[in-house]
Design a protein around this motif. Structure first.
Motif, PDB file in Angstrom:
ATOM      1  N   ALA A   1     -35.606 -16.516 -11.914  1.00 23.97           N
ATOM      2  CA  ALA A   1     -36.909 -15.838 -11.825  1.00 23.97           C
ATOM      3  C   ALA A   1     -37.685 -15.966 -13.134  1.00 23.97           C
ATOM      4  CB  ALA A   1     -36.702 -14.366 -11.482  1.00 23.97           C
ATOM      5  N   PRO A   2     -39.000 -16.253 -13.048  1.00 27.93           N
ATOM      6  CA  PRO A   2     -39.811 -16.415 -14.269  1.00 27.93           C
ATOM      7  C   PRO A   2     -39.812 -15.154 -15.133  1.00 27.93           C
ATOM      8  CG  PRO A   2     -41.055 -17.085 -12.325  1.00 27.93           C
ATOM      9  CD  PRO A   2     -39.790 -16.467 -11.832  1.00 27.93           C
ATOM     10  N   VAL A   3     -39.970 -14.001 -14.478  1.00 26.56           N
ATOM     11  CA  VAL A   3     -39.901 -12.712 -15.164  1.00 26.56           C
ATOM     12  C   VAL A   3     -38.655 -12.001 -14.640  1.00 26.56           C
ATOM     13  CG1 VAL A   3     -41.062 -10.503 -15.581  1.00 26.56           C
ATOM     14  CG2 VAL A   3     -42.419 -12.592 -15.338  1.00 26.56           C
ATOM     15  N   LYS A   4     -37.775 -11.636 -15.549  1.00 25.93           N
ATOM     16  CA  LYS A   4     -36.498 -11.045 -15.116  1.00 25.93           C
ATOM     17  C   LYS A   4     -36.626  -9.551 -14.830  1.00 25.93           C
ATOM     18  CE  LYS A   4     -33.821 -14.710 -15.521  1.00 25.93           C
ATOM     19  NZ  LYS A   4     -34.806 -15.738 -15.812  1.00 25.93           N
ATOM     20  N   ALA A   5     -37.494  -8.872 -15.586  1.00 27.82           N
ATOM     21  CA  ALA A   5     -37.668  -7.426 -15.391  1.00 27.82           C
ATOM     22  C   ALA A   5     -39.071  -7.023 -15.819  1.00 27.82           C
ATOM     23  CB  ALA A   5     -36.628  -6.647 -16.198  1.00 27.82           C
TER      24      ALA A   5
ATOM     25  N   ARG B   1     -42.208   0.863 -24.497  1.00 28.40           N
ATOM     26  CA  ARG B   1     -42.210  -0.233 -25.477  1.00 28.40           C
ATOM     27  C   ARG B   1     -40.838  -0.364 -26.149  1.00 28.40           C
ATOM     28  NH1 ARG B   1     -46.451  -3.767 -24.948  1.00 28.40           N
ATOM     29  NH2 ARG B   1     -48.353  -2.614 -24.449  1.00 28.40           N
ATOM     30  N   GLU B   2     -40.177   0.748 -26.353  1.00 28.26           N
ATOM     31  CA  GLU B   2     -38.818   0.702 -26.923  1.00 28.26           C
ATOM     32  C   GLU B   2     -37.870  -0.044 -25.979  1.00 28.26           C
ATOM     33  OE1 GLU B   2     -37.178   4.502 -28.033  1.00 28.26           O
ATOM     34  OE2 GLU B   2     -39.067   5.156 -28.948  1.00 28.26           O
ATOM     35  N   VAL B   3     -37.992   0.243 -24.693  1.00 28.26           N
ATOM     36  CA  VAL B   3     -37.152  -0.425 -23.682  1.00 28.26           C
ATOM     37  C   VAL B   3     -37.479  -1.924 -23.636  1.00 28.26           C
ATOM     38  CG1 VAL B   3     -36.646  -0.571 -21.202  1.00 28.26           C
ATOM     39  CG2 VAL B   3     -36.858   1.668 -22.303  1.00 28.26           C
ATOM     40  N   LEU B   4     -38.775  -2.227 -23.720  1.00 29.93           N
ATOM     41  CA  LEU B   4     -39.210  -3.626 -23.726  1.00 29.93           C
ATOM     42  C   LEU B   4     -38.568  -4.390 -24.900  1.00 29.93           C
ATOM     43  CD1 LEU B   4     -41.406  -5.617 -22.383  1.00 29.93           C
ATOM     44  CD2 LEU B   4     -42.810  -5.010 -24.357  1.00 29.93           C
ATOM     45  N   ASN B   5     -38.627  -3.777 -26.077  1.00 27.25           N
ATOM     46  CA  ASN B   5     -38.061  -4.413 -27.271  1.00 27.25           C
ATOM     47  C   ASN B   5     -36.553  -4.632 -27.142  1.00 27.25           C
ATOM     48  OD1 ASN B   5     -40.584  -4.404 -28.444  1.00 27.25           O
ATOM     49  ND2 ASN B   5     -40.261  -2.495 -29.576  1.00 27.25           N
ATOM     50  N   LEU B   6     -35.910  -3.738 -26.420  1.00 26.85           N
ATOM     51  CA  LEU B   6     -34.461  -3.828 -26.222  1.00 26.85           C
ATOM     52  C   LEU B   6     -34.071  -5.066 -25.407  1.00 26.85           C
ATOM     53  CD1 LEU B   6     -31.664  -2.212 -26.374  1.00 26.85           C
ATOM     54  CD2 LEU B   6     -32.292  -1.303 -24.134  1.00 26.85           C
ATOM     55  N   LEU B   7     -34.950  -5.480 -24.473  1.00 25.28           N
ATOM     56  CA  LEU B   7     -34.602  -6.532 -23.510  1.00 25.28           C
ATOM     57  C   LEU B   7     -35.215  -7.903 -23.797  1.00 25.28           C
ATOM     58  CD1 LEU B   7     -35.080  -4.467 -20.209  1.00 25.28           C
ATOM     59  CD2 LEU B   7     -32.916  -4.987 -21.350  1.00 25.28           C
TER      60      LEU B   7
ATOM     61  N   LEU C   1     -35.595 -10.019 -26.187  1.00 26.36           N
ATOM     62  CA  LEU C   1     -34.986 -11.104 -26.944  1.00 26.36           C
ATOM     63  C   LEU C   1     -34.144 -12.000 -26.032  1.00 26.36           C
ATOM     64  CD1 LEU C   1     -34.653 -12.304 -29.788  1.00 26.36           C
ATOM     65  CD2 LEU C   1     -32.576 -10.929 -30.025  1.00 26.36           C
ATOM     66  N   ASN C   2     -33.514 -11.410 -25.021  1.00 23.69           N
ATOM     67  CA  ASN C   2     -32.628 -12.154 -24.115  1.00 23.69           C
ATOM     68  C   ASN C   2     -33.275 -12.551 -22.800  1.00 23.69           C
ATOM     69  OD1 ASN C   2     -30.303 -12.056 -25.822  1.00 23.69           O
ATOM     70  ND2 ASN C   2     -30.092  -9.895 -25.292  1.00 23.69           N
TER      71      ASN C   2
ATOM     72  N   ALA D   1     -29.186  -2.978 -21.141  1.00 23.94           N
ATOM     73  CA  ALA D   1     -29.102  -4.411 -21.453  1.00 23.94           C
ATOM     74  C   ALA D   1     -27.959  -5.060 -20.675  1.00 23.94           C
ATOM     75  CB  ALA D   1     -28.911  -4.619 -22.947  1.00 23.94           C
ATOM     76  N   ALA D   2     -26.819  -4.382 -20.613  1.00 18.84           N
ATOM     77  CA  ALA D   2     -25.657  -4.918 -19.896  1.00 18.84           C
ATOM     78  C   ALA D   2     -25.917  -4.975 -18.399  1.00 18.84           C
ATOM     79  CB  ALA D   2     -24.417  -4.079 -20.191  1.00 18.84           C
ATOM     80  N   VAL D   3     -26.578  -3.943 -17.854  1.00 22.33           N
ATOM     81  CA  VAL D   3     -26.883  -3.894 -16.416  1.00 22.33           C
ATOM     82  C   VAL D   3     -27.846  -5.024 -16.039  1.00 22.33           C
ATOM     83  CG1 VAL D   3     -28.077  -2.549 -14.619  1.00 22.33           C
ATOM     84  CG2 VAL D   3     -26.418  -1.430 -16.122  1.00 22.33           C
ATOM     85  N   VAL D   4     -28.890  -5.213 -16.854  1.00 19.50           N
ATOM     86  CA  VAL D   4     -29.863  -6.272 -16.584  1.00 19.50           C
ATOM     87  C   VAL D   4     -29.194  -7.648 -16.654  1.00 19.50           C
ATOM     88  CG1 VAL D   4     -31.945  -7.432 -17.466  1.00 19.50           C
ATOM     89  CG2 VAL D   4     -31.877  -4.934 -17.306  1.00 19.50           C
TER      90      VAL D   4
END
Length: 509
Positions: free
Chosen positions: A408-412, A428-434, A436-437, A495-498
């Protein structure tokens, strides 16, 4: 499947930023397309899946990136200058141009479609007791059609091998093949058409400066065989993989991105000891089909098609065909190329392209088994299989792209429930968490239901909602695109769930 589906896919691809007509502000260019912001992501994800499966997961396969421009003698040696032709035919009334072999293949496919319809009817009638192989070998109608298809294939093969283009035209006339768009049967003679683009290198024009845009990526691998083998200390069997652009001046480029003049290939040439090519050919046939099926694009969407007419270099060849909106068409080719390419390059270059076998103390030219997949076709297969229009339990409609999560182009999508009360800051904090990967989108505009629909339409597997409870319990709501279920997940575990749901590892489980 139908042309109607293809039209919907083309429209959806443009509306949501997957594929645009090239140079559209200048009324476009025939059979040329640009990949938009989401298309580029999907394309890169397909490449990553292929490269991981082919190079990273095999100790004896390495990747290269060869130049598009090559010495012109390369194409003389490979046979492209003399033999890279398609049989061309024009309709005198419609002035449309077609490939004669494609017209015949499409005619055969219509006959096979009737057989498939009979098989489907019988399967419904007999249920679990139905045996398709037995039905195909005993049903009179199916057998008669199969005989007709075999006869056409044999007649076409004989004509092409004898370079008898008059016989090809006679076959088209005998079968009553008409112009697909107008129904006219007023055909010109069949003639050969070379598919290579020519250009000139440097400032000097004329024959001395002629160079070609590569019509395939394989030759870049063959001319580098010795460089890779020696520098990488490679032992047979070993493979060289490459992803790159190729160019063919197609007689008729059509059906969206299925057939274009500029396209991308993902190819691997596997070098083996002469005499072992048969077993490696079967190995790669099975491996490549497994790779396709791991995506889960649908039951019975893939099939093998053995070549009737082998290319001049092959001793075995088949296609993996996919059920596109316009029917079963080639998606990937697996070819046993013998030692043709290396032997030709050895002859034309005067360089020894042999392998010294330390076990047998022999020196020989390796044989080659090739796997070659069209990246643009893979893109179209993924998009057309993913496109669905659904009526939900509440009677509302949604258009959803069920793209395999790992592609998928966008994962979440990270969605604050409101644009106030500290929710955007937490989002935004959640966005920053994800981010990078994974490629993650942030969206705070409109009601949450409308945002879900937007993400469904681009194929986003997960929507992560930040609400007022998040500020207290440090947890978010994760919504699944396909099941539309929701679960509460601690931000610490997110992060692990995603990764577990959308990571590339899901395809190699």
């Amino acid at each position: 499947m139908s042309d109607d589906l293809l039209k919907k896919v083309i429209s959806h691809a443009k509306e949501y930023g997957f594929v645009f007509p090239s140079s559209e502000i200048y009324d476009g260019l025939s059979a040329a397309y640009d990949y938009g912001q989401l298309g580029a992501e999907l394309k890169n994800n397909i490449k990553h899946y292929w490269w991981t499966a082919m190079v990273r997961m095999h100790e004896n396969i390495v990747g290269i990136d060869a130049s598009i421009f090559m010495h012109p003698t390369t194409w003389k040696a490979s046979g492209h200058v003399d033999a890279f032709n398609d049989p061309l035919i024009d309709n005198k009334d419609s002035k449309k141009r077609y490939r004669a072999d494609v017209l015949i293949e499409d005619h055969i496919e219509k006959i096979e479609a009737k057989n498939r319809k009979d098989v489907e009817k019988a399967a419904k009638r007999f249920g679990e007791a139905f045996n398709e192989a037995e039905f195909r070998s005993t049903n009179d109608r199916v057998l008669k059609r199969q005989e007709e298809m075999d006869r056409i294939n044999e007649a076409f093969k004989t004509a092409m091998e004898a370079d008898d283009l008059a016989a090809v035209k006679a076959l088209i006339e005998e079968l009553g093949i008409a112009d697909p768009e107008t129904g006219s049967r007023n055909w010109t003679d069949v003639r050969q058409f070379n598919l290579m683009f020519k250009t000139e290198l440097g400032a000097v024009s004329g024959d001395s400066g002629i160079i070609y845009l590569r019509p395939e990526t394989a030759q870049g691998i063959f001319v580098n065989y010795l460089n890779v083998q020696k520098s990488g200390r490679m032992k047979l069997p070993f493979g060289i993989a490459q992803i790159g652009k190729a160019f063919r001046n197609e007689i008729i480029a059509r059906q969206f991105i299925f057939r274009m003049r500029e396209f991308e290939q993902m190819e691997m040439q596997f070098f083996v000891k002469p005499g072992t090519q048969g077993e490696w050919y079967e190995y790669w046939k099975a491996e490549r089909l497994k790779w396709h099926k791991a995506l889960g694009l649908g039951e019975n969407m893939h099939r093998y098609h053995d070549h009737v007419k082998l290319a001049h270099y092959a001793d075995a060849a088949c296609d993996i065909e996919f059920n596109f909106p316009m029917g079963f068409k080639e998606l990937e080719g697996i070819h046993s190329r013998t030692d043709f390419d290396l032997r030709q390059h050895e002859e034309y270059s005067g360089r020894k392209l042999r392998y010294f076998d330390p076990e047998t103390q022999e020196s020989y030219i390796p044989y080659v088994v090739e796997t070659s997949i069209g990246l643009d076709r893979m893109f179209l297969a993924t998009l057309s299989a993913a496109y669905q229009e659904e009526t939900l339990e509440d009677g509302s409609q949604r258009t959803v792209l069920r793209i395999p999560a790992a592609l998928a182009p966008v994962k979440a999508a990270v969605l604050p429930l409101l644009k106030k009360d500290g929710l955007p800051e937490k989002a935004r904090e959640v966005l920053n968490l994800l981010q990078l990967n994974h490629n993650v989108q942030y969206d705070e505009k409109d009601a949450i239901g409308r945002r879900y629909r937007r993400q469904d339409a681009i194929g986003t597997p997960l929507c992560i909602t930040i609400d007022h409870d998040t500020l207290n319990d440090e947890a978010v709501t994760v919504r699944d695109r396909d099941a539309m279920t929701q679960e509460r997940v601690a931000i610490a575990d997110l992060a692990a769930v995603v990764e577990k749901k959308v990571g590339l590892a899901t395809l190699f489980a």
